[in-house]
Design a protein around this motif. Structure first.
Motif, mmCIF file in Angstrom:
data_model
loop_
_atom_site.group_PDB
_atom_site.id
_atom_site.type_symbol
_atom_site.label_atom_id
_atom_site.label_comp_id
_atom_site.label_asym_id
_atom_site.label_seq_id
_atom_site.Cartn_x
_atom_site.Cartn_y
_atom_site.Cartn_z
ATOM 1 N N LEU A 197 0.839 -1.187 0.000
ATOM 2 C CA LEU A 197 0.000 0.000 0.000
ATOM 3 C C LEU A 197 0.881 1.247 0.000
ATOM 4 C CD1 LEU A 197 -2.581 -1.221 2.656
ATOM 5 C CD2 LEU A 197 -3.118 -0.693 0.267
ATOM 6 N N PRO A 198 0.363 2.374 -0.463
ATOM 7 C CA PRO A 198 1.179 3.601 -0.502
ATOM 8 C C PRO A 198 1.787 3.989 0.839
ATOM 9 C CG PRO A 198 -0.768 3.880 -1.851
ATOM 10 C CD PRO A 198 -0.936 2.561 -1.149
ATOM 11 N N TYR A 199 1.071 3.753 1.929
ATOM 12 C CA TYR A 199 1.611 4.194 3.225
ATOM 13 C C TYR A 199 2.841 3.401 3.653
ATOM 14 C CZ TYR A 199 -0.542 0.427 6.110
ATOM 15 O OH TYR A 199 -0.892 -0.761 6.697
ATOM 16 N N ASP A 200 3.082 2.246 3.018
ATOM 17 C CA ASP A 200 4.240 1.442 3.389
ATOM 18 C C ASP A 200 5.550 2.204 3.190
ATOM 19 O OD1 ASP A 200 2.517 -0.654 3.953
ATOM 20 O OD2 ASP A 200 2.712 -1.543 1.965
ATOM 21 N N ARG A 201 5.538 3.163 2.282
ATOM 22 C CA ARG A 201 6.755 3.936 2.042
ATOM 23 C C ARG A 201 7.106 4.831 3.227
ATOM 24 N NH1 ARG A 201 7.579 8.857 -2.328
ATOM 25 N NH2 ARG A 201 9.757 9.268 -1.832
ATOM 26 N N TYR A 202 6.119 5.149 4.041
ATOM 27 C CA TYR A 202 6.314 6.131 5.101
ATOM 28 C C TYR A 202 6.351 5.531 6.498
ATOM 29 C CZ TYR A 202 4.711 8.719 1.047
ATOM 30 O OH TYR A 202 4.582 9.202 -0.226
ATOM 31 N N GLU A 203 5.810 4.351 6.672
ATOM 32 C CA GLU A 203 5.765 3.704 7.971
ATOM 33 C C GLU A 203 6.890 2.687 8.109
ATOM 34 O OE1 GLU A 203 5.524 3.477 11.110
ATOM 35 O OE2 GLU A 203 3.384 3.922 11.073
ATOM 36 N N LEU A 204 7.371 2.491 9.324
ATOM 37 C CA LEU A 204 8.361 1.456 9.580
ATOM 38 C C LEU A 204 7.692 0.090 9.456
ATOM 39 C CD1 LEU A 204 10.158 2.915 12.728
ATOM 40 C CD2 LEU A 204 11.055 2.839 10.394
ATOM 41 N N ALA A 205 8.219 -0.745 8.596
ATOM 42 C CA ALA A 205 7.729 -2.113 8.464
ATOM 43 C C ALA A 205 8.306 -2.957 9.600
ATOM 44 C CB ALA A 205 8.156 -2.690 7.111
ATOM 45 N N PRO A 206 7.730 -4.124 9.875
ATOM 46 C CA PRO A 206 8.305 -4.989 10.906
ATOM 47 C C PRO A 206 9.796 -5.252 10.704
ATOM 48 C CG PRO A 206 6.146 -5.788 10.306
ATOM 49 C CD PRO A 206 6.454 -4.663 9.354
ATOM 50 N N ALA A 207 10.242 -5.415 9.461
ATOM 51 C CA ALA A 207 11.672 -5.636 9.208
ATOM 52 C C ALA A 207 12.493 -4.402 9.589
ATOM 53 C CB ALA A 207 11.897 -5.981 7.740
ATOM 54 N N ASP A 208 11.940 -3.215 9.359
ATOM 55 C CA ASP A 208 12.639 -1.984 9.739
ATOM 56 C C ASP A 208 12.774 -1.880 11.255
ATOM 57 O OD1 ASP A 208 12.656 -1.260 7.038
ATOM 58 O OD2 ASP A 208 10.770 -0.148 7.218
ATOM 59 N N VAL A 209 11.719 -2.263 11.969
ATOM 60 C CA VAL A 209 11.757 -2.230 13.426
ATOM 61 C C VAL A 209 12.858 -3.158 13.937
ATOM 62 C CG1 VAL A 209 10.479 -2.754 15.536
ATOM 63 C CG2 VAL A 209 9.329 -1.621 13.638
ATOM 64 N N LEU A 210 12.977 -4.349 13.326
ATOM 65 C CA LEU A 210 14.031 -5.275 13.738
ATOM 66 C C LEU A 210 15.418 -4.689 13.484
ATOM 67 C CD1 LEU A 210 12.612 -8.702 12.498
ATOM 68 C CD2 LEU A 210 12.883 -7.946 14.864
ATOM 69 N N THR A 211 15.575 -3.985 12.369
ATOM 70 C CA THR A 211 16.861 -3.347 12.071
ATOM 71 C C THR A 211 17.203 -2.308 13.124
ATOM 72 O OG1 THR A 211 16.634 -3.697 9.692
ATOM 73 C CG2 THR A 211 18.115 -1.928 10.388
ATOM 74 N N ILE A 212 16.237 -1.485 13.475
ATOM 75 C CA ILE A 212 16.468 -0.448 14.482
ATOM 76 C C ILE A 212 16.747 -1.062 15.848
ATOM 77 C CG2 ILE A 212 15.322 1.406 15.771
ATOM 78 C CD1 ILE A 212 13.969 2.178 13.088
ATOM 79 N N GLU A 213 15.993 -2.091 16.210
ATOM 80 C CA GLU A 213 16.236 -2.753 17.494
ATOM 81 C C GLU A 213 17.639 -3.358 17.547
ATOM 82 O OE1 GLU A 213 11.905 -4.164 19.142
ATOM 83 O OE2 GLU A 213 13.023 -5.580 17.907
ATOM 84 N N SER A 214 18.071 -3.964 16.442
ATOM 85 C CA SER A 214 19.413 -4.560 16.407
ATOM 86 C C SER A 214 20.485 -3.486 16.525
ATOM 87 C CB SER A 214 19.609 -5.359 15.118
ATOM 88 O OG SER A 214 18.794 -6.519 15.105
ATOM 89 N N ALA A 215 20.263 -2.354 15.883
ATOM 90 C CA ALA A 215 21.223 -1.253 15.976
ATOM 91 C C ALA A 215 21.293 -0.715 17.402
ATOM 92 C CB ALA A 215 20.843 -0.146 15.005
#
Length: 298
Positions: free
Chosen positions: A54-72
């Motif tokens: 969906l278009p909003y996916d470009r602007y919201e953190l996806a579950p994979a993005d959250v995992l990246t941030i948590e790992s960092a």
């Protein structure tokens, strides 16, 4: 972008805006000295659910993005904890997060319906291993270590401090301001608006007829998924599985999910087009935050 995914203090569950908005929070960390619970793994997401964009996916953190941030954040906590006299073992990284819209239109995967009915399936294997490792790590923390990692509960009753906050603030140091409330509005309103779309309503009527032919009288997939009977058992009963698998079959035969996604995508894109400056800021905030996280992991 003001949403954050905070780690769980030992013995305390912290529910954040991101969890409430789009992604279910993981189980709470174990209290110091308590055994870690087993974390089962669920089936990997299908290609069908990964294609639900969906278009909003470009602007919201996806579950994979959250995992990246948590790992960092976890990685950046290592030198901070060392400076306080403690060691810190980062959790294993997971690369199999669910796609952002896997359950947005209810259950659509036959194997998920057959195994779990309308019950929430366990997380993917990598996420389950990471969660289990988090439980195990928290179970070994002394209170002093937990305080160093996440701050003292008496000092931070409604938030997380300690080395986690230091790491979190470092990643967000250059993240520009953005209006995340606008994205919240998009997320909530677009789904409701899609249900009023004439073509979606026609497809829902076809889905309803399909379900009735199998003896199930639910007006919409939302009504089927929200049946109060499903919450009375830990595991899906035979009838629940039968209804869920019929639901999936009827969605496929009517093309409901494709039409539903198209209607919602059109509404979202129109919303984005009417607020271009705000959504450019949201995209930039997400990009900068993830760039900082990826840099910390290399």
């Amino acid at each position: 972008m003001s949403v954050s995914r905070k780690p769980r203090r030992a013995g305390t569950r912290l529910v954040t805006g991101f969890c409430a908005l789009l992604v279910g929070c993981g189980p709470p960390g174990a209290a110091p000295g308590h055994p870690a619970p087993a974390v089962p793994a669920g089936p990997a997401a299908s290609g069908r659910t990964r294609a639900l964009l969906l278009p909003y996916d470009r602007y919201e953190l996806a579950p994979a993005d959250v995992l990246t941030i948590e790992s960092a954040e976890d990685t950046l906590m290592v030198p901070c904890m060392r400076a306080r006299g403690w060691t810190w073992k980062p959790l294993p990284r997971a690369a199999d997060a669910d796609p952002p819209n896997r359950s947005r239109y209810g259950v659509i995967e036959p194997d998920v319906a057959e195994r779990y009915g309308y019950h929430q399936p366990p997380p993917p294997p990598g996420v389950a291993r990471r969660t289990a490792a988090e439980h195990a790590r928290n179970a070994e923390l002394t209170q002093a270590e937990a305080d160093a990692a996440f701050g003292r509960a008496t000092e931070h009753p409604d938030s997380v401090g300690g080395c986690w906050k230091t790491a979190h603030d470092r990643l967000r140091r250059h993240v520009p301001a953005s209006d995340h409330a606008l994205l919240d509005e998009l997320t909530l309103r677009s789904f409701d608006a899609s249900l009023e779309n004439s073509q979606v309503r026609r497809e829902l009527a076809l889905w309803n007829s399909c379900m009735k032919r199998s003896g199930f009288a639910y007006a919409t997939p939302l009504d089927a998924a929200d049946d109060s009977a499903w919450g009375k058992t830990r595991r899906p009963a035979r009838r629940e599985v039968l209804i869920a698998t019929t639901d999936v079959r009827c969605k496929k035969s009517t093309g409901l999910v494709d039409e539903w996604r198209r209607a919602e995508a059109a509404w979202q894109q129109d919303f984005v087009d009417r607020h271009p400056k705000a959504f450019r800021a949201l995209a930039r905030a997400k990009e900068v935050w993830l760039q900082a996280a990826r840099a910390a992991l290399h």
